[in-house]
Design a protein around this motif. Structure first.
Motif, mmCIF file in Angstrom:
data_model
loop_
_atom_site.group_PDB
_atom_site.id
_atom_site.type_symbol
_atom_site.label_atom_id
_atom_site.label_comp_id
_atom_site.label_asym_id
_atom_site.label_seq_id
_atom_site.Cartn_x
_atom_site.Cartn_y
_atom_site.Cartn_z
ATOM 1 N N ASP A 1 0.826 -1.204 0.000
ATOM 2 C CA ASP A 1 0.000 0.000 0.000
ATOM 3 C C ASP A 1 0.862 1.257 0.000
ATOM 4 O OD1 ASP A 1 -2.339 1.444 -0.039
ATOM 5 O OD2 ASP A 1 -2.634 1.381 2.133
ATOM 6 N N ILE B 1 -4.844 9.793 -0.494
ATOM 7 C CA ILE B 1 -5.450 8.790 -1.361
ATOM 8 C C ILE B 1 -4.572 7.548 -1.290
ATOM 9 C CG2 ILE B 1 -6.191 8.179 -3.689
ATOM 10 C CD1 ILE B 1 -7.785 10.462 -2.562
ATOM 11 N N THR B 2 -5.084 6.491 -0.700
ATOM 12 C CA THR B 2 -4.278 5.277 -0.588
ATOM 13 C C THR B 2 -4.379 4.448 -1.869
ATOM 14 O OG1 THR B 2 -6.056 3.904 0.318
ATOM 15 C CG2 THR B 2 -4.755 5.209 1.886
ATOM 16 N N LYS C 1 -4.526 1.322 -1.769
ATOM 17 C CA LYS C 1 -5.500 0.295 -1.409
ATOM 18 C C LYS C 1 -6.907 0.702 -1.808
ATOM 19 C CE LYS C 1 -7.264 -2.335 2.562
ATOM 20 N NZ LYS C 1 -7.186 -2.562 4.037
ATOM 21 N N SER C 2 -7.254 1.969 -1.600
ATOM 22 C CA SER C 2 -8.607 2.433 -1.936
ATOM 23 C C SER C 2 -8.864 2.366 -3.434
ATOM 24 C CB SER C 2 -8.817 3.862 -1.430
ATOM 25 O OG SER C 2 -8.027 4.794 -2.169
ATOM 26 N N VAL C 3 -7.819 2.533 -4.213
ATOM 27 C CA VAL C 3 -7.955 2.483 -5.672
ATOM 28 C C VAL C 3 -8.042 1.036 -6.146
ATOM 29 C CG1 VAL C 3 -6.876 3.115 -7.872
ATOM 30 C CG2 VAL C 3 -6.739 4.678 -5.927
ATOM 31 N N GLU D 1 -9.064 -1.512 -4.420
ATOM 32 C CA GLU D 1 -10.295 -2.137 -3.930
ATOM 33 C C GLU D 1 -11.564 -1.471 -4.460
ATOM 34 O OE1 GLU D 1 -10.050 -2.390 0.322
ATOM 35 O OE2 GLU D 1 -8.482 -3.917 0.253
ATOM 36 N N ASN D 2 -11.403 -0.432 -5.259
ATOM 37 C CA ASN D 2 -12.551 0.203 -5.910
ATOM 38 C C ASN D 2 -13.158 -0.797 -6.902
ATOM 39 O OD1 ASN D 2 -14.260 1.666 -7.643
ATOM 40 N ND2 ASN D 2 -13.065 3.537 -7.403
ATOM 41 N N TYR E 1 -2.447 4.970 -10.906
ATOM 42 C CA TYR E 1 -2.149 5.636 -9.632
ATOM 43 C C TYR E 1 -0.750 6.226 -9.784
ATOM 44 C CZ TYR E 1 -1.668 6.072 -4.478
ATOM 45 O OH TYR E 1 -1.496 6.519 -3.180
ATOM 46 N N CYS F 1 -6.464 -6.266 -9.544
ATOM 47 C CA CYS F 1 -7.300 -5.919 -8.389
ATOM 48 C C CYS F 1 -8.004 -7.132 -7.792
ATOM 49 C CB CYS F 1 -8.337 -4.873 -8.786
ATOM 50 S SG CYS F 1 -7.621 -3.309 -9.351
#
Length: 248
Positions: free
Chosen positions: A113, A124-125, A127-129, A131-132, A172, A224
């Protein structure tokens, strides 16, 4: 007259060999042929490693490794250091540690991460991208506005993003810029419409160390669905080819 010794002659031979490859790389860069440029860089790395190995740990090999370690596969760096004389190895300790870290982010390993701030100062991690639910593949792109080779990659990234973003492709971008202004200017002028983060602190950032990035551009492609890195170092048309293959 003064002449060099055996090591000097060896260094001259190596330099002549590497110079020829570098000339081809520069010609490809000038022509805007990013794929040929990447192929030349791969050839250069192979030539450097073979020269280091054949030097049998002498000063020529040591200098080549110090100057060009970032061109080599991390296991090659470790093997080259292990083959050095025992009394020399401590001076390569930091380099070896970096190579060991690089092994952890080779394809097949889970992504690490990243937590950095975007252009508006919000965290903005990665991980958030990843797991989107809208994203199937995320390209972690290390770059900087001051980096010529990075900017030559931009048209390929833009075209790939426009073509595949709605199908599940996201980028990213992690910038190594030293100031906000040129970073933001490059994003706006080049229409880089993906996720952007930066510590705005040049090479001194955690993401760089976690991913053992020693030169840019550098990138890592994450699946992902598994959270694993499935490719790295995609250059030029390789990006579109890989994403097209995955999202066909």
């Amino acid at each position: 007259k003064a002449v060099g010794g055996e090591l000097n002659n060896l260094m001259n031979q190596v330099n002549d060999k590497l110079m020829g490859i570098n000339e081809r790389i520069n010609a490809a860069a000038k022509a805007g042929d990013s794929t040929a440029e990447a192929a030349g860089e791969k050839e250069l790395g192979e030539a450097i490693y073979s020269s280091i190995v054949s030097a049998n740990g002498n000063l020529v090999g040591q200098d080549l490794l110090r100057a060009n370690y970032y061109m080599l596969h991390p296991q090659q760096v470790i093997d080259a250091i292990d083959a050095m004389p025992a009394d020399v190895q401590p001076s390569f300790e930091k380099m070896k540690s970096n190579a060991q870290q690089a092994l952890k982010v080779l394809p097949g390993n889970p992504y690490l991460d990243i937590v950095e701030k975007d252009t508006k100062g919000n965290e903005i991690t990665l991980k958030s991208v990843v797991e989107n639910k809208a994203n199937k593949y995320v390209l972690i792109d290390f770059w900087a506005s001051w980096c010529g080779p990075c900017m030559r990659e931009v048209p390929y990234l833009v075209d790939t993003y426009k073509k595949y973003h709605n199908k599940g492709f996201e980028i990213y971008g992690v910038s190594f810029d030293r100031a906000r202004e040129p970073w933001l200017k490059a994003i706006e002028e080049k229409e880089l419409d993906w996720v952007h983060v930066s510590a705005v602190n040049y090479w001194d950032n955690k993401a760089r160390h976690d991913y053992a990035v020693n030169s840019i551009p550098a990138n890592f492609l994450v699946d992902c669905s598994t959270g694993k890195i499935i490719a790295k170092g995609l250059r030029g048309e390789q990006v579109a080819e890989k994403i097209g293959e995955l999202l066909k």
